[in-house]
Design an enzyme around this catalytic site. Structure first.
Site, PDB file in Angstrom:
ATOM      1  N   GLU A 104      -8.133  13.665   2.165  1.00 19.96           N
ATOM      2  CA  GLU A 104      -7.901  12.220   2.136  1.00 19.96           C
ATOM      3  C   GLU A 104      -6.492  11.865   1.673  1.00 19.96           C
ATOM      4  OE1 GLU A 104     -10.660  10.471  -0.627  1.00 19.96           O
ATOM      5  OE2 GLU A 104     -10.578  12.210  -1.946  1.00 19.96           O
ATOM      6  N   HIS A 135     -17.320   7.568  -7.304  1.00 16.21           N
ATOM      7  CA  HIS A 135     -17.235   6.117  -7.404  1.00 16.21           C
ATOM      8  C   HIS A 135     -18.635   5.566  -7.681  1.00 16.21           C
ATOM      9  CE1 HIS A 135     -13.120   6.183  -5.981  1.00 16.21           C
ATOM     10  NE2 HIS A 135     -13.478   6.846  -4.897  1.00 16.21           N
ATOM     11  N   ASP A 180      -8.545   6.321   1.772  1.00 16.93           N
ATOM     12  CA  ASP A 180      -7.543   6.931   0.901  1.00 16.93           C
ATOM     13  C   ASP A 180      -6.437   7.599   1.715  1.00 16.93           C
ATOM     14  OD1 ASP A 180      -8.200   6.442  -1.870  1.00 16.93           O
ATOM     15  OD2 ASP A 180     -10.005   7.602  -1.533  1.00 16.93           O
ATOM     16  N   ARG A 186     -21.350  13.903  -4.047  1.00 16.56           N
ATOM     17  CA  ARG A 186     -19.893  13.950  -4.119  1.00 16.56           C
ATOM     18  C   ARG A 186     -19.500  13.914  -5.595  1.00 16.56           C
ATOM     19  NH1 ARG A 186     -15.871   9.866  -1.006  1.00 16.56           N
ATOM     20  NH2 ARG A 186     -16.868   8.313  -2.375  1.00 16.56           N
TER      21      ARG A 186
END
Length: 250
Positions: free
Chosen positions: A142, A41, A168, A66
């Site tokens: 998640e 993200h 999530d 990540r």
């Protein structure tokens, strides 16, 4: 295994969504133990991420990244640039966890290619053995599917840690996408994953936007480390607070 910060307490890492060396340096100077450079993200691309990782000291144990997928090519670039941990999102099976290990560990454990762009990144008689010890392979759970298959994920040889994505996970349960849950299925999932992690000797982390909530999880020994806040969110909140004060709308 208990991970410890520079102050002897469980580590806190800042999620970094802004491609900035200054934010990396600021986080460490502020007392964070490391960062999670977020390529899933935010606005950070691979080239920026590799440069940002170089802003952290060579021996920074918690310079994490990540990634957006299990593609081994960007994972290799990030590791060679100094990432000490790779978090892979939405891991839902033992096979996906195995693929992650393959991408992050040198032969003997995985299939990582040898070709560091930061020489002497790992110290020891065997560079590859030292690299396998010092790089954390982290599967993010998640979804309900990941939770259902959590034991086969946790027991994957070479996996070091599980990282919970609570927002999530909440959405996967049909709940609002917020992160800090005191009860309900997300909280039950945290407790369940904590028990599995302890049983099988891996560490457990979680993202939280609240220092108080994260501290409570750490005090209860449910998690070993936390991702605490996102730089972009901090900036947004500070800007909103400042303009409200200026306009007298607080």
């Amino acid at each position: 295994m208990k991970w410890e910060s520079r102050g002897g307490k469980p580590p806190a890492l800042l999620h970094q969504a802004i491609p900035s060396l200054s934010v990396t340096e600021w986080a460490l100077a502020a007392g964070y133990d490391g960062v999670v450079v977020d390529l899933q993200h935010g606005e950070v691309g691979l080239e920026s991420a590799c440069t940002m990782l170089r802003a952290a000291p060579r021996d920074s144990a918690y310079s994490y990244a990540r990634v957006g997928s299990l593609d081994p090519a960007p994972i290799l670039r990030l590791l060679d640039s100094g990432a000490r941990g790779i978090i892979a999102p939405t891991i839902e099976s033992g096979e996906q966890a195995r693929m992650l290990v393959e991408a992050t560990k040198y032969p003997g454990v995985g299939n990582r290619s040898l070709g560091p762009s930061r020489p002497a990144l790992y110290k020891g008689e065997s560079y590859t053995e030292a690299g396998n010890r010092e790089v954390s392979t982290i599967a993010q759970i998640e979804t309900v599917a990941g939770l259902k298959n959590a034991e086969e994920i946790v027991t994957t040889p070479g996996l070091d840690s599980i990282y919970i994505g609570p927002a999530d996970l909440a959405v996967s349960f049909g709940l609002p996408g917020r992160g800090d849950w005191e009860d309900g299925p997300v909280r039950e999932a945290i407790v369940h994953l904590a028990a599995l992690a302890r049983e099988h000797g891996v560490t457990l982390g979680i993202y939280s936007g609240s220092g108080a909530y994260a501290a409570d999880l750490l005090d209860r020994e449910l998690v070993d480390y936390v991702g605490l806040g996102i730089d972009l969110v901090f900036l947004s909140r500070a800007a909103q607070e400042s303009i409200k004060t200026l306009r007298g709308t607080k």
